[in-house]
Write a protein that holds these residues in place. Structure first.
Motif, mmCIF file in Angstrom:
data_model
loop_
_atom_site.group_PDB
_atom_site.id
_atom_site.type_symbol
_atom_site.label_atom_id
_atom_site.label_comp_id
_atom_site.label_asym_id
_atom_site.label_seq_id
_atom_site.Cartn_x
_atom_site.Cartn_y
_atom_site.Cartn_z
ATOM 1 N N LEU A 246 -0.231 10.029 -16.979
ATOM 2 C CA LEU A 246 -1.530 10.346 -16.382
ATOM 3 C C LEU A 246 -1.699 9.711 -15.008
ATOM 4 C CD1 LEU A 246 -3.883 9.920 -19.490
ATOM 5 C CD2 LEU A 246 -2.998 12.043 -18.528
ATOM 6 N N LEU A 247 -1.042 8.577 -14.829
ATOM 7 C CA LEU A 247 -1.244 7.805 -13.598
ATOM 8 C C LEU A 247 -0.240 8.162 -12.493
ATOM 9 C CD1 LEU A 247 -3.439 5.695 -13.208
ATOM 10 C CD2 LEU A 247 -1.751 3.920 -13.631
ATOM 11 N N ALA A 248 0.964 8.569 -12.895
ATOM 12 C CA ALA A 248 2.032 8.818 -11.911
ATOM 13 C C ALA A 248 1.598 9.737 -10.759
ATOM 14 C CB ALA A 248 3.272 9.360 -12.619
ATOM 15 N N PRO A 249 0.886 10.851 -11.039
ATOM 16 C CA PRO A 249 0.515 11.736 -9.916
ATOM 17 C C PRO A 249 -0.515 11.126 -8.961
ATOM 18 C CG PRO A 249 0.214 12.814 -12.060
ATOM 19 C CD PRO A 249 0.439 11.382 -12.329
ATOM 20 N N ARG A 250 -1.095 9.989 -9.327
ATOM 21 C CA ARG A 250 -2.143 9.389 -8.480
ATOM 22 C C ARG A 250 -1.575 8.443 -7.424
ATOM 23 N NH1 ARG A 250 -7.094 10.674 -10.521
ATOM 24 N NH2 ARG A 250 -7.046 11.433 -12.653
ATOM 25 N N PHE A 251 -0.263 8.184 -7.474
ATOM 26 C CA PHE A 251 0.359 7.330 -6.448
ATOM 27 C C PHE A 251 0.638 8.199 -5.219
ATOM 28 C CE2 PHE A 251 0.736 4.622 -10.051
ATOM 29 C CZ PHE A 251 0.900 3.330 -9.568
ATOM 30 N N THR A 252 -0.432 8.576 -4.547
ATOM 31 C CA THR A 252 -0.302 9.538 -3.448
ATOM 32 C C THR A 252 -0.258 8.876 -2.074
ATOM 33 O OG1 THR A 252 -2.698 9.740 -3.547
ATOM 34 C CG2 THR A 252 -1.414 11.454 -4.658
ATOM 35 N N SER A 253 -0.573 7.575 -1.992
ATOM 36 C CA SER A 253 -0.555 6.879 -0.703
ATOM 37 C C SER A 253 -0.343 5.392 -0.957
ATOM 38 C CB SER A 253 -1.892 7.086 0.024
ATOM 39 O OG SER A 253 -2.925 6.454 -0.728
ATOM 40 N N TRP A 254 -0.051 4.639 0.107
ATOM 41 C CA TRP A 254 0.120 3.185 -0.033
ATOM 42 C C TRP A 254 -1.170 2.535 -0.510
ATOM 43 C CZ3 TRP A 254 4.507 1.078 -0.741
ATOM 44 C CH2 TRP A 254 5.645 1.623 -0.161
ATOM 45 N N LEU A 255 -2.288 3.089 -0.065
ATOM 46 C CA LEU A 255 -3.600 2.557 -0.456
ATOM 47 C C LEU A 255 -3.791 2.643 -1.974
ATOM 48 C CD1 LEU A 255 -6.319 1.491 0.634
ATOM 49 C CD2 LEU A 255 -7.086 3.862 0.793
ATOM 50 N N TRP A 256 -3.529 3.830 -2.521
ATOM 51 C CA TRP A 256 -3.669 4.016 -3.971
ATOM 52 C C TRP A 256 -2.604 3.232 -4.727
ATOM 53 C CZ3 TRP A 256 -7.579 5.116 -6.756
ATOM 54 C CH2 TRP A 256 -8.571 5.966 -6.282
ATOM 55 N N ALA A 257 -1.379 3.189 -4.186
ATOM 56 C CA ALA A 257 -0.299 2.453 -4.860
ATOM 57 C C ALA A 257 -0.670 0.972 -4.984
ATOM 58 C CB ALA A 257 1.005 2.618 -4.097
ATOM 59 N N ALA A 258 -1.252 0.399 -3.922
ATOM 60 C CA ALA A 258 -1.633 -1.018 -3.947
ATOM 61 C C ALA A 258 -2.755 -1.261 -4.959
ATOM 62 C CB ALA A 258 -2.067 -1.455 -2.554
#
Lengths: 239, 115
Positions: free
Chosen positions: A183-195
């Motif tokens: 569910l979470l993997a597709p939400r790593f769309t930018s460095w901001l979200w990844a952090a």
């Protein structure tokens, strides 16, 4: 409602059930443990089942039966149960933009657990509005019944089950973290979200690993959100 | 179960339901007021961020294996990596979970068999 709409609703219901199947791997073993522990804490099997049916919130149910068994005042038991469930306050508003005006949604909120929220938050925006009520009903009912059914299994036959298949009881709960990864993997769309997401994962893991699973989720989520907004404001300042 | 214990169960159940339900009523009214914007655009920014980070926190908390042994941690890492890999290939919901659980189970089974 015409035949086409009814047929779409029916298909959506099945789709919701299918999407919620991974939840069973996490729900049933934990519910079996709850049934077993409630029995050992002096609750009858039917009382354990009713608690799962009406409260339907994993961690707080364990706390509820544990505190009652230890002789804590009932007002404190209720306050602590509600405090643990306070994180649920932010779930429904997050889904609201994708919910239709149907009054059934209010009753369906009984099934808005952590896992159902995580699933719905990802799936509802991708569904046409005509299918959302059916999808949520199917997913929510499967999760709810599996929790109540697991409690019944644990209350009536928990010791025999965990004794016969100890490894299965150990392996099946991994379905929950696996589902959260998907569910979470597709939400790593930018460095901001990844952090922000990375911070929340690590903080929750550290709290839970150190025996504080109940505060892990709200504290980690608040820190993750703080990382998001601090990094966002720094980026804007640089621009 | 004594009468007052039933009252405690009912109050805890009603309180939990209200915590899930009342914020929906509040948000739907807010969305109705900001009719022109509608949908996710009318949602407060902090709420839109809090949703995904709550799911991330649930992932972090659920990663801690019940067994707490080194093997259980290795199984968690392997299971997580396999889940991610299968998701990357299939972009589906069910298969990554199935293969992740299988990978986790294989590592746990091997440890029990070897010991």
């Amino acid at each position: 409602m015409n035949d086409q709409a009814i047929s779409a609703g029916g298909r959506a219901w099945v789709k919701g059930v299918r999407d919620a199947i991974p939840l069973l791997g996490g729900y049933i073993p934990v519910a079996i443990s709850f049934g077993l522990i409630a029995n050992q804490s002096g609750f009858s099997s039917w009382e354990a089942i009713i608690i799962s049916l009406v409260i339907y919130a994993g961690a707080s149910q364990f706390l509820f039966v544990g505190m009652v068994a230890s002789g804590a005042p009932l007002w404190l038991v209720v306050v602590m149960t509600l405090l643990i469930n306070a994180r649920h306050l932010v779930y429904a508003p997050n889904l609201a933009p994708w919910l239709t005006g149907n009054r059934w949604w209010f009753w369906l909120m009984h099934g808005l657990t952590d896992q159902v929220f995580a699933l719905a938050h990802t799936r509802l925006p991708a569904l046409p509005s005509s299918e959302r009520l059916g999808w949520f009903t199917g997913a929510m009912l499967l999760a709810w019944f599996s929790w109540v059914g697991g409690t019944a299994l644990g209350a009536f036959a928990g010791q025999e089950l965990t004794g016969r298949w100890p490894l299965l009881n150990d392996v099946m709960p991994f379905a929950l973290p696996a589902l959260f990864v998907v569910l979470l993997a597709p939400r790593f769309t930018s460095w901001l979200w990844a952090a922000a997401l990375g911070c929340a994962i690590v903080v929750a893991l550290l709290f839970a690993a150190n025996g504080l699973p109940n505060v892990a989720i709200p504290v980690a989520a608040l820190l993750g959100a703080a990382v998001f907004f601090v990094m966002q404001s720094n980026t804007r300042a640089e621009v | 179960m004594a009468g007052e214990l039933w009252v405690a169960v009912i109050v805890a159940a009603a309180g939990t339901l209200l915590m899930r339900l009342l914020p929906l009523v509040w948000m739907q009214r807010r969305l109705a007021r900001e009719d022109g914007q509608g949908g996710a655009a009318a949602m407060p920014r902090w709420l839109g961020v809090l949703g995904p980070v709550m799911i991330a926190a649930m992932l972090g908390a659920s990663l801690v294996p019940a067994a707490g042994t080194l093997n259980a941690w290795v199984a968690t890492i392997v299971g997580g990596a396999v889940t991610l890999l299968v998701w990357w290939r299939t972009k589906s919901l069910g298969w990554p979970v199935v293969w992740g659980v299988v990978a986790f189970g294989v590592v746990r089974f091997l440890a029990v068999t070897v010991n």
